[in-house]
Every structure is written in structure tokens, then in C-alpha cells.
Design an enzyme around this catalytic site. Sequence first.
Site, PDB file in Angstrom:
ATOM      1  N   HIS A 109       1.236  -1.121  -0.021  1.00  0.00           N
ATOM      2  CA  HIS A 109      -0.124   0.182  -0.014  1.00  0.00           C
ATOM      3  C   HIS A 109       0.680   0.832  -0.129  1.00  0.00           C
ATOM      4  CE1 HIS A 109       0.289   0.496   4.280  1.00  0.00           C
ATOM      5  NE2 HIS A 109       0.058   1.135   4.452  1.00  0.00           N
ATOM      6  N   ASP A 154      -0.003  -8.082   1.339  1.00  0.00           N
ATOM      7  CA  ASP A 154       0.671  -6.049   2.043  1.00  0.00           C
ATOM      8  C   ASP A 154       2.018  -6.138   2.008  1.00  0.00           C
ATOM      9  OD1 ASP A 154       0.785  -4.088   1.964  1.00  0.00           O
ATOM     10  OD2 ASP A 154      -0.020  -3.602   3.960  1.00  0.00           O
ATOM     11  N   GLN A 243       0.558   6.276  12.308  1.00  0.00           N
ATOM     12  CA  GLN A 243       0.743   7.314  10.827  1.00  0.00           C
ATOM     13  C   GLN A 243       2.314   7.407  10.438  1.00  0.00           C
ATOM     14  OE1 GLN A 243      -1.851   6.883  11.713  1.00  0.00           O
ATOM     15  NE2 GLN A 243      -2.745   5.918  10.205  1.00  0.00           N
ATOM     16  N   GLY A 244       2.609   6.822   9.320  1.00  0.00           N
ATOM     17  CA  GLY A 244       4.153   6.829   9.463  1.00  0.00           C
ATOM     18  C   GLY A 244       4.734   5.875   9.268  1.00  0.00           C
ATOM     19  N   ASP A 245       4.876   4.325  10.344  1.00  0.00           N
ATOM     20  CA  ASP A 245       5.649   3.594  10.147  1.00  0.00           C
ATOM     21  C   ASP A 245       5.240   2.168   9.109  1.00  0.00           C
ATOM     22  OD1 ASP A 245       7.054   4.554  12.554  1.00  0.00           O
ATOM     23  OD2 ASP A 245       5.144   3.865  13.289  1.00  0.00           O
ATOM     24  N   SER A 246       4.651   2.291   7.886  1.00  0.00           N
ATOM     25  CA  SER A 246       4.071   1.327   7.167  1.00  0.00           C
ATOM     26  C   SER A 246       5.408   1.073   6.306  1.00  0.00           C
ATOM     27  CB  SER A 246       2.520   1.943   6.069  1.00  0.00           C
ATOM     28  OG  SER A 246       1.755   1.543   6.410  1.00  0.00           O
TER      29      SER A 246
END
Length: 294
Positions: A109, A154, A243-246
Site C-alpha cells: 500500500h 501487503d 502513521q508513517g511507520d508503514s
Amino acid sequence: MAGPRWTRRTWMVCALITALILGFTEPVRANEDASCDNSSSLGRSENTRELDARAEEDTRDEDSSNRIMNGSDCKLHAQKWQAALFMSPKHLYCGAVLVAPQWLLTAAHCRKPIFKILLGRYSLSPVYESGQQQLQGIKSIPHPGYSHPGHSNDLMLIKMNRKVHESETIKPINISSHCPSAGTTCTVSGWGTTSSPQLNFPKALQCLDITVLNQDRCKKSYPGQIDNTMFCAGDEAGRDSCQGDSGGPVVCNGSLQGLVSWGDFPCGKPNKPGVYTNLCRFTKWIHKTIQSNS
């Protein structure tokens, strides 16, 4: 019925639009897989942990005990495989993992044009760090079975424009061929927000020890949303990736076990652990894809 699934990137797009309308300049973090229309009913059950944009003036959390959602500063260059993906000179949106001299793994993603890749970094400040290397992505290969918005499979390989030079600050990590056992302690790392829903970004790479949960508990937390390409980890409220760690690494017993994928919003809610890509299911695809594209 399961709530809307937000990747940790789409949320950021909606927040950025709102910020521009209202004239705010704080950093926002997006989820790619949900529409802005769903924001009022958001329940983190599909909030990917990706950042779409980040303002130049970041809000920083000065309390070193409050990181990655109650993690702490990583030891300097202990995560030699950690990479940062940028859309523009200052806009980090995802993490990634060095798995071969010319190859990164990240979440599917996170697929979008990559401006630059940084390896060997501890801080993401503009100041040059000795030992850092800057590269570019020349090919992105998401797993062919990746599903949206469910986030099965993913993962994505990124081929860089050249091989990295291994050093004291940069080194690939091996991928585990064994699936994770419940109760195993692993480490997740990233530069994502350290609080949620408020946005506070750290000065240094953050690390957090998390515990792998059994699949029954994972499925109970997210009914109808978990398959064998995922595992859950993190059993304490307030301790979570965000958020930001994906696309960032989950390392267990010295091997790469998973990638930060998705979770509920806000991050760190009780009985809503983080959901991670189960890489043991993909070792053959990863090695075959690298060989056929080298």
C-alpha cells in the site's frame, strides 16, 4: 459488522486537505485506502500506517519516553536495515527494509513514485549523517495477490538504482522462513507519529518491543479481516506502531518477521493490536522475484 478499514496513508490525504482549507501547517499522515467521506465513522480497522505528506514545520515530541506510541529512541545504527521512503525532499511517507544489496521490502500500500531513499540514517533532520546513503527506486513490484482494501499480501519489492555499500551503518537483514509463534517478543521501528490522533514526529528512529499474539485473538480483534498473510502484535494499550511507520520492519530473534501494515485508528487502542505482513508466507516469491529482476 467490521468498521471501515483505513490504511495509514488515506487518513493523511483527508487530513492534508482539511489542513489546507483551514490554513494549518502541522504534519498530516495519510491512509490510502479509505475515502474522505468515511472520516466521521473511522475506526482504525483499516488505517494503514503510511504518511502521504508532511509539513516542513513538524510538531516534535520532546519526551524521549513517548515514541512510536510509547517506544524509545533506537540504539544508534542498531537497525542497519531500516530505510526511509520520500515523495519529495522533506516528505517521508513510509519505511522500508533492506533485504538484499539492491532491494528493499515495504508494504504494497506504499506504492507511489519515490523521490529518494535514505539508508544509514538515525535522524531525519536535513543535516548530513556520516555513513548515510541516498538512492532512488527504479522498479516497484507489489505482490500480485495484494488486495485493496483488505490488505492481504501487503508487501512490495523495490529495486534501487545501485547496490548499497555495506558498512557499520547499513546492512541487509535475512527474512525468517519460520512463521511467528505467539508470545515471541519482536522489535518494530520507524519514524512515524508518536501520538494519535494528534501528530508528533520524533527526532530519532523509534523502537518498540511488541508481543506476537495468537491468531484467534487477532481474529477476535478484527472479525472477518485477518488471514494467514497477517499477524497481530502488541498487547498493551498505548504501545503501537502508527502513521508513517508503514512498510517498516518487525524483527524477531534477529530475522525479519513482518512489515508494518495496518490497524485501528487512533493507534494504540485497547484490544486493537497492530497488524503486520506475515513474511514467512512469501520467502519463495521474494527470492524468485529478486533473481528474475536482477
